[in-house]
Write an enzyme that holds these catalytic residues in place. Sequence first.
Site, PDB file in Angstrom:
ATOM      1  N   GLU A 120      23.873  20.911 -32.398  1.00  0.00           N
ATOM      2  CA  GLU A 120      24.141  20.652 -31.305  1.00  0.00           C
ATOM      3  C   GLU A 120      24.111  21.266 -30.153  1.00  0.00           C
ATOM      4  O   GLU A 120      23.902  22.580 -30.239  1.00  0.00           O
ATOM      5  CB  GLU A 120      25.215  19.999 -30.905  1.00  0.00           C
ATOM      6  CG  GLU A 120      26.506  18.688 -30.885  1.00  0.00           C
ATOM      7  CD  GLU A 120      27.941  18.146 -30.998  1.00  0.00           C
ATOM      8  OE1 GLU A 120      27.891  17.003 -30.992  1.00  0.00           O
ATOM      9  OE2 GLU A 120      28.815  19.374 -31.111  1.00  0.00           O
ATOM     10  N   CYS A 135      22.606  25.070 -23.379  1.00  0.00           N
ATOM     11  CA  CYS A 135      23.396  26.373 -24.127  1.00  0.00           C
ATOM     12  C   CYS A 135      22.918  25.652 -25.867  1.00  0.00           C
ATOM     13  O   CYS A 135      22.994  24.988 -26.491  1.00  0.00           O
ATOM     14  CB  CYS A 135      25.052  25.752 -24.616  1.00  0.00           C
ATOM     15  SG  CYS A 135      25.752  26.880 -25.548  1.00  0.00           S
ATOM     16  N   CYS A 142      29.467  28.261 -39.066  1.00  0.00           N
ATOM     17  CA  CYS A 142      29.478  29.024 -38.762  1.00  0.00           C
ATOM     18  C   CYS A 142      30.462  29.960 -39.962  1.00  0.00           C
ATOM     19  O   CYS A 142      31.051  29.559 -40.731  1.00  0.00           O
ATOM     20  CB  CYS A 142      29.987  29.714 -37.490  1.00  0.00           C
ATOM     21  SG  CYS A 142      30.171  30.709 -36.858  1.00  0.00           S
ATOM     22  N   CYS A 146      36.913  31.686 -36.843  1.00  0.00           N
ATOM     23  CA  CYS A 146      37.691  32.189 -35.377  1.00  0.00           C
ATOM     24  C   CYS A 146      39.053  31.344 -35.130  1.00  0.00           C
ATOM     25  O   CYS A 146      38.444  29.524 -34.964  1.00  0.00           O
ATOM     26  CB  CYS A 146      37.098  32.358 -33.935  1.00  0.00           C
ATOM     27  SG  CYS A 146      35.291  33.923 -34.261  1.00  0.00           S
ATOM     28  N   CYS A 149      38.559  28.290 -32.639  1.00  0.00           N
ATOM     29  CA  CYS A 149      36.677  27.483 -32.041  1.00  0.00           C
ATOM     30  C   CYS A 149      36.754  26.487 -33.039  1.00  0.00           C
ATOM     31  O   CYS A 149      36.385  26.030 -34.515  1.00  0.00           O
ATOM     32  CB  CYS A 149      35.408  29.119 -32.291  1.00  0.00           C
ATOM     33  SG  CYS A 149      34.265  28.090 -32.162  1.00  0.00           S
ATOM     34  N   CYS A 373      32.795  24.833 -24.151  1.00  0.00           N
ATOM     35  CA  CYS A 373      32.778  26.054 -25.167  1.00  0.00           C
ATOM     36  C   CYS A 373      33.579  25.749 -26.114  1.00  0.00           C
ATOM     37  O   CYS A 373      35.033  25.268 -25.902  1.00  0.00           O
ATOM     38  CB  CYS A 373      33.393  27.381 -24.193  1.00  0.00           C
ATOM     39  SG  CYS A 373      32.266  27.440 -22.971  1.00  0.00           S
TER      40      CYS A 373
HETATM   41  N1  SAH Z   1      29.060  33.047 -32.163  1.00  0.00           N
HETATM   42  C1  SAH Z   1      29.633  33.164 -30.825  1.00  0.00           C
HETATM   43  C2  SAH Z   1      28.538  31.959 -30.351  1.00  0.00           C
HETATM   44  C3  SAH Z   1      29.619  30.725 -29.659  1.00  0.00           C
HETATM   45  S1  SAH Z   1      29.376  30.835 -27.939  1.00  0.00           S
HETATM   46  C4  SAH Z   1      30.353  33.962 -30.209  1.00  0.00           C
HETATM   47  O1  SAH Z   1      31.387  33.517 -30.604  1.00  0.00           O
HETATM   48  O2  SAH Z   1      30.102  34.370 -29.220  1.00  0.00           O
HETATM   49  C5  SAH Z   1      31.078  30.201 -28.083  1.00  0.00           C
HETATM   50  C6  SAH Z   1      31.915  30.645 -27.439  1.00  0.00           C
HETATM   51  O3  SAH Z   1      33.434  29.909 -26.557  1.00  0.00           O
HETATM   52  C7  SAH Z   1      32.932  32.639 -27.853  1.00  0.00           C
HETATM   53  O4  SAH Z   1      33.269  33.166 -26.890  1.00  0.00           O
HETATM   54  C8  SAH Z   1      33.945  31.267 -27.978  1.00  0.00           C
HETATM   55  O5  SAH Z   1      34.674  32.548 -28.872  1.00  0.00           O
HETATM   56  C9  SAH Z   1      34.147  30.639 -27.085  1.00  0.00           C
HETATM   57  N2  SAH Z   1      35.529  29.610 -27.761  1.00  0.00           N
HETATM   58  C10 SAH Z   1      35.234  28.794 -29.219  1.00  0.00           C
HETATM   59  N3  SAH Z   1      36.068  28.081 -28.992  1.00  0.00           N
HETATM   60  C11 SAH Z   1      36.835  28.045 -27.878  1.00  0.00           C
HETATM   61  C12 SAH Z   1      37.480  27.176 -27.637  1.00  0.00           C
HETATM   62  N4  SAH Z   1      38.295  26.157 -28.450  1.00  0.00           N
HETATM   63  N5  SAH Z   1      38.030  26.803 -26.310  1.00  0.00           N
HETATM   64  C13 SAH Z   1      37.273  27.552 -25.385  1.00  0.00           C
HETATM   65  N6  SAH Z   1      36.109  28.931 -25.551  1.00  0.00           N
HETATM   66  C14 SAH Z   1      36.138  29.171 -27.206  1.00  0.00           C
HETATM   67 FE1  SF4 Z   2      32.181  31.325 -35.722  1.00  0.00          FE
HETATM   68 FE2  SF4 Z   2      33.258  29.897 -32.958  1.00  0.00          FE
HETATM   69 FE3  SF4 Z   2      33.534  32.463 -33.809  1.00  0.00          FE
HETATM   70 FE4  SF4 Z   2      31.379  31.923 -32.573  1.00  0.00          FE
HETATM   71  S1  SF4 Z   2      33.476  31.894 -31.983  1.00  0.00           S
HETATM   72  S2  SF4 Z   2      32.105  33.353 -34.166  1.00  0.00           S
HETATM   73  S3  SF4 Z   2      30.829  29.744 -33.658  1.00  0.00           S
HETATM   74  S4  SF4 Z   2      33.973  30.674 -35.202  1.00  0.00           S
END
Ligand code: SAH
Ligand code: SF4
Length: 387
Positions: A120, A135, A142, A146, A149, A373
Site C-alpha cells: 500500500e 507515504c 515486515c 511491533c 502495528c 500510521c
Molecule cells: N518500519 C518503519 C517504517 C514504518 S513508519 C518504522 O517502524 O519506523 C510507520 C510509523 O507509524 C512508525 O513510527 C510506527 O511505529 C508507527 N505506527 C505503527 N503502528 C501504529 C499505530 N497503530 N498507530 C500509530 N502509529 C503507528
Molecule cells: Fe515493521 Fe510496523 Fe514495526 Fe515499522 S512499526 S518496523 S512496519 S512492525
Amino acid sequence: MTVMLTESERARVLAKSALFDPPLARLPDGRRELVGLSRDELTAELLAIGEKPFRAKQLWHWIYHQGVTDFGLMSTVSKPLQEKLATQFVIGRPGIAIAQESTDGTRKWLFRFRDGQEAETVYIPDRSEDRGAVCISSQVGCTLSCRFCHTGTQKLVRNLGAAEIVGQFMAARDAYSEWPSPQGETPRLLSTIVLMGMGEPLYNYENVAKAMRIVMDNEGIALSRRRITLSTSGVVPLMDQCGQELGVNLAISLHAVRDELRDELVPLNRKYPIAELIAACRRYPGASNARRITFEYVMLKDINDSEAEAHELVRLIAGIPAKVNLIPFNPWPGSSYEPSSGNQLARFARIVQDAGFASPIRAPRGRDILAACGQLRTESKRTKSAA
Ligand code: SAH
Ligand code: SF4
C-alpha cells in the site's frame, strides 16, 4: 572494536536482506523494465542493443521528467528506434488493485506487482497548501513485529525492488497528472516522500537507496534529499551508511524510553537497545537545527504516556537537534491498545516543548480507509519459492 563490530553486523544485515529480493523486473516475454535502473545500468542496457550512451540521458528525461510510459511518445527518438526499444523494454507502473479516498482527502492505493504481491501507498495532501506527502512502502509485510502495528502482523513476504519503490511514487504522480516533473522551487502536489509505509526500509537498504537516488536525480523527478524522510525502527548498523550515502532526513520510531518496555513494543530493541540507537542518532551525518531528527512516539494509553516518561524522553535526546512527533495510536482490527486521552497527549507534549523540542501532535489522516500510521497491511503471503 565497536566500529569493526558495526561493520560486520552491517554486512550481515545486507546479506540477509538480499535473500528477500524481488524477482527480476521483466515481463514473461523477456522485455526488461527500465524504471528502477541506475543511470549506469540504463546505459549498459542501451549499449547491449547497439545504441550510443547519450541515449540513456534522453530516455532518463522521458521516463523521469516527462513521465511517459509509451516509447511512441518520445519525440526526440526516431520511429525505428522507438519500435526497437519497445521490443526490448517496458516502462511500467505497479498495477492498481484498489484506490480509495478518505473523507479528509487522503488517498490510498493497493498496488499489485508483477508477481501478484501487494503493498500500500498513501498520499496525504496538506490541508492548507498545494502540496503533500507520499507515504511509500519498502517491503511486503515486515520481519519485525511491533506490538501496536498492523503491518507487523503480516510476515515479511519480500523486499520491494527499486522499480517498485520508485513506481509507487510515479503511479501516485500519474493519478494527479503531475508530469512533467516540476523543477526547482515550482510548487508540486506530491512534494515530499516519507518512507513510512509497510516494511522496515533499512532492512531493504540497497533497493531503497537505489530508488531514492533515482528520485533525487536532478534531471528527472528531482526531489531534494531534504524532502525525503526515512523512518526506521532502529536498524543501528545501517543508520550511518544511510546518512552518509543518501543524506535524507531520519525519523526514529522510538515509542518507549526504557529498554524493558521498548523490548516489548519494538522487539528490535533487544538487538539494538536504546543507548546504541541514541548514539547512532547523535552521530547521524547532516543533522542540524535546520534538519532535525524526528523521534516518533505513538501514544498508548497507560503504557508509555506518563509525565515521568516525557521527562525521561527529554533527558534521553538532550543535545540532539530533534523534534518529537507524538502519534495518537491508530486502532486496527484486533489491536489491543487504546489511544491516550487528549489531555494526556497535551500534558506530555507540554513537557517536551518546555524542554525546547518542537512536539507536534500528528493529526490522524485517512483512518476511515485504514490509511493512517501503522494501519497498512495486505493479504500477500510468502510462497515457497520466495526465500
Ligand atoms: N518500519 C518503519 C517504517 C514504518 S513508519 C518504522 O517502524 O519506523 C510507520 C510509523 O507509524 C512508525 O513510527 C510506527 O511505529 C508507527 N505506527 C505503527 N503502528 C501504529 C499505530 N497503530 N498507530 C500509530 N502509529 C503507528
Ligand atoms: Fe515493521 Fe510496523 Fe514495526 Fe515499522 S512499526 S518496523 S512496519 S512492525
